[in-house]
Design a protein around this motif. Structure first.
Motif, PDB file in Angstrom:
ATOM      1  N   SER A  39       0.812  -1.219   0.000  1.00  0.00           N
ATOM      2  CA  SER A  39       0.000   0.000   0.000  1.00  0.00           C
ATOM      3  C   SER A  39       0.846   1.270   0.000  1.00  0.00           C
ATOM      4  O   SER A  39       0.432   2.301   0.526  1.00  0.00           O
ATOM      5  N   VAL A  40       2.029   1.205  -0.618  1.00  0.00           N
ATOM      6  CA  VAL A  40       2.931   2.359  -0.668  1.00  0.00           C
ATOM      7  C   VAL A  40       3.527   2.484  -2.072  1.00  0.00           C
ATOM      8  O   VAL A  40       4.025   1.511  -2.628  1.00  0.00           O
ATOM      9  N   PHE A  41       3.465   3.699  -2.619  1.00  0.00           N
ATOM     10  CA  PHE A  41       4.070   4.009  -3.909  1.00  0.00           C
ATOM     11  C   PHE A  41       5.060   5.153  -3.733  1.00  0.00           C
ATOM     12  O   PHE A  41       4.841   6.051  -2.919  1.00  0.00           O
ATOM     13  N   GLU A  42       6.150   5.108  -4.498  1.00  0.00           N
ATOM     14  CA  GLU A  42       7.085   6.231  -4.588  1.00  0.00           C
ATOM     15  C   GLU A  42       6.933   6.832  -5.976  1.00  0.00           C
ATOM     16  O   GLU A  42       7.001   6.125  -6.978  1.00  0.00           O
ATOM     17  N   CYS A  43       6.741   8.145  -6.009  1.00  0.00           N
ATOM     18  CA  CYS A  43       6.516   8.841  -7.275  1.00  0.00           C
ATOM     19  C   CYS A  43       7.496  10.004  -7.388  1.00  0.00           C
ATOM     20  O   CYS A  43       7.623  10.792  -6.456  1.00  0.00           O
ATOM     21  N   ARG A  44       8.175  10.118  -8.518  1.00  0.00           N
ATOM     22  CA  ARG A  44       9.020  11.284  -8.803  1.00  0.00           C
ATOM     23  C   ARG A  44       8.236  12.166  -9.754  1.00  0.00           C
ATOM     24  O   ARG A  44       8.083  11.836 -10.932  1.00  0.00           O
ATOM     25  N   ILE A  45       7.710  13.263  -9.213  1.00  0.00           N
ATOM     26  CA  ILE A  45       6.852  14.125 -10.017  1.00  0.00           C
ATOM     27  C   ILE A  45       7.125  15.594  -9.723  1.00  0.00           C
ATOM     28  O   ILE A  45       7.587  15.949  -8.641  1.00  0.00           O
ATOM     29  N   GLY A  46       6.814  16.419 -10.699  1.00  0.00           N
ATOM     30  CA  GLY A  46       6.946  17.860 -10.547  1.00  0.00           C
ATOM     31  C   GLY A  46       5.706  18.448  -9.890  1.00  0.00           C
ATOM     32  O   GLY A  46       4.753  17.739  -9.556  1.00  0.00           O
ATOM     33  N   LYS A  47       5.708  19.759  -9.741  1.00  0.00           N
ATOM     34  CA  LYS A  47       4.596  20.440  -9.070  1.00  0.00           C
ATOM     35  C   LYS A  47       3.279  20.252  -9.810  1.00  0.00           C
ATOM     36  O   LYS A  47       2.243  20.009  -9.197  1.00  0.00           O
ATOM     37  N   ALA A  48       3.309  20.362 -11.132  1.00  0.00           N
ATOM     38  CA  ALA A  48       2.080  20.203 -11.916  1.00  0.00           C
ATOM     39  C   ALA A  48       1.558  18.775 -11.805  1.00  0.00           C
ATOM     40  O   ALA A  48       0.349  18.551 -11.657  1.00  0.00           O
ATOM     41  N   GLY A  49       2.463  17.806 -11.856  1.00  0.00           N
ATOM     42  CA  GLY A  49       2.062  16.408 -11.718  1.00  0.00           C
ATOM     43  C   GLY A  49       1.483  16.117 -10.350  1.00  0.00           C
ATOM     44  O   GLY A  49       0.510  15.373 -10.218  1.00  0.00           O
ATOM     45  N   LEU A  50       2.063  16.717  -9.321  1.00  0.00           N
ATOM     46  CA  LEU A  50       1.563  16.524  -7.963  1.00  0.00           C
ATOM     47  C   LEU A  50       0.165  17.117  -7.817  1.00  0.00           C
ATOM     48  O   LEU A  50      -0.721  16.494  -7.228  1.00  0.00           O
ATOM     49  N   SER A  51      -0.046  18.286  -8.383  1.00  0.00           N
ATOM     50  CA  SER A  51      -1.380  18.900  -8.328  1.00  0.00           C
ATOM     51  C   SER A  51      -2.406  18.022  -9.033  1.00  0.00           C
ATOM     52  O   SER A  51      -3.514  17.818  -8.528  1.00  0.00           O
ATOM     53  N   ALA A  52      -2.031  17.496 -10.197  1.00  0.00           N
ATOM     54  CA  ALA A  52      -2.938  16.621 -10.944  1.00  0.00           C
ATOM     55  C   ALA A  52      -3.226  15.347 -10.157  1.00  0.00           C
ATOM     56  O   ALA A  52      -4.373  14.887 -10.096  1.00  0.00           O
ATOM     57  N   LEU A  53      -2.198  14.778  -9.539  1.00  0.00           N
ATOM     58  CA  LEU A  53      -2.377  13.558  -8.749  1.00  0.00           C
ATOM     59  C   LEU A  53      -3.323  13.809  -7.580  1.00  0.00           C
ATOM     60  O   LEU A  53      -4.224  13.015  -7.317  1.00  0.00           O
ATOM     61  N   LYS A  54      -3.148  14.913  -6.887  1.00  0.00           N
ATOM     62  CA  LYS A  54      -4.030  15.241  -5.759  1.00  0.00           C
ATOM     63  C   LYS A  54      -5.478  15.367  -6.209  1.00  0.00           C
ATOM     64  O   LYS A  54      -6.392  14.876  -5.537  1.00  0.00           O
ATOM     65  N   MET A  55      -5.694  16.016  -7.345  1.00  0.00           N
ATOM     66  CA  MET A  55      -7.061  16.172  -7.859  1.00  0.00           C
ATOM     67  C   MET A  55      -7.673  14.816  -8.190  1.00  0.00           C
ATOM     68  O   MET A  55      -8.836  14.554  -7.871  1.00  0.00           O
ATOM     69  N   ARG A  56      -6.890  13.945  -8.806  1.00  0.00           N
ATOM     70  CA  ARG A  56      -7.402  12.617  -9.176  1.00  0.00           C
ATOM     71  C   ARG A  56      -7.704  11.784  -7.928  1.00  0.00           C
ATOM     72  O   ARG A  56      -8.685  11.048  -7.891  1.00  0.00           O
ATOM     73  N   ILE A  57      -6.862  11.902  -6.902  1.00  0.00           N
ATOM     74  CA  ILE A  57      -7.114  11.174  -5.650  1.00  0.00           C
ATOM     75  C   ILE A  57      -8.392  11.690  -4.996  1.00  0.00           C
ATOM     76  O   ILE A  57      -9.200  10.906  -4.493  1.00  0.00           O
ATOM     77  N   ASP A  58      -8.591  13.000  -5.014  1.00  0.00           N
ATOM     78  CA  ASP A  58      -9.829  13.566  -4.459  1.00  0.00           C
ATOM     79  C   ASP A  58     -11.054  13.012  -5.177  1.00  0.00           C
ATOM     80  O   ASP A  58     -12.077  12.735  -4.548  1.00  0.00           O
ATOM     81  N   GLU A  59     -10.963  12.834  -6.490  1.00  0.00           N
ATOM     82  CA  GLU A  59     -12.077  12.275  -7.257  1.00  0.00           C
ATOM     83  C   GLU A  59     -12.372  10.839  -6.820  1.00  0.00           C
ATOM     84  O   GLU A  59     -13.533  10.440  -6.740  1.00  0.00           O
ATOM     85  N   ILE A  60     -11.333  10.079  -6.527  1.00  0.00           N
ATOM     86  CA  ILE A  60     -11.511   8.691  -6.084  1.00  0.00           C
ATOM     87  C   ILE A  60     -12.178   8.661  -4.712  1.00  0.00           C
ATOM     88  O   ILE A  60     -13.021   7.806  -4.441  1.00  0.00           O
ATOM     89  N   GLN A  61     -11.841   9.610  -3.856  1.00  0.00           N
ATOM     90  CA  GLN A  61     -12.405   9.642  -2.505  1.00  0.00           C
ATOM     91  C   GLN A  61     -13.913   9.836  -2.512  1.00  0.00           C
ATOM     92  O   GLN A  61     -14.596   9.374  -1.609  1.00  0.00           O
ATOM     93  N   ILE A  62     -14.438  10.514  -3.523  1.00  0.00           N
ATOM     94  CA  ILE A  62     -15.879  10.780  -3.535  1.00  0.00           C
ATOM     95  C   ILE A  62     -16.656   9.763  -4.364  1.00  0.00           C
ATOM     96  O   ILE A  62     -17.847   9.920  -4.572  1.00  0.00           O
ATOM     97  N   MET A  63     -15.991   8.716  -4.823  1.00  0.00           N
ATOM     98  CA  MET A  63     -16.670   7.662  -5.595  1.00  0.00           C
ATOM     99  C   MET A  63     -17.715   6.976  -4.743  1.00  0.00           C
ATOM    100  O   MET A  63     -17.579   6.751  -3.600  1.00  0.00           O
TER     101      MET A  63
END
Length: 63
Positions: A39-63
């Motif tokens: 249950s752990v991932f390591e991701c090398r991402i920039g600021k834009a990628g991190l923002s996109a990832l956070k938004m996508r995770i938020d979408e999963i939370q409201i499923m």
């Protein structure tokens, strides 16, 4: 001269009981990084990628 990378190491850990949400998150995270534990991932991402990832995770939370 070495220039610092604009990407940062982000560790994502989760504890999700819903199979549907967990599987959706795993598929998402595979596109951003590598699984280092069940249950752990390591991701090398920039600021834009991190923002996109956070938004996508938020979408999963409201499923």
């Amino acid at each position: 001269m070495h220039t610092p990378s604009s990407k940062q190491l982000v560790v994502v850990a989760y504890d999700i009981s819903s199979n549907k949400r967990r599987n959706t998150l795993v598929k998402l995270l595979r596109g951003y990084g590598v699984r280092v534990n069940y249950s752990v991932f390591e991701c090398r991402i920039g600021k834009a990628g991190l923002s996109a990832l956070k938004m996508r995770i938020d979408e999963i939370q409201i499923m």
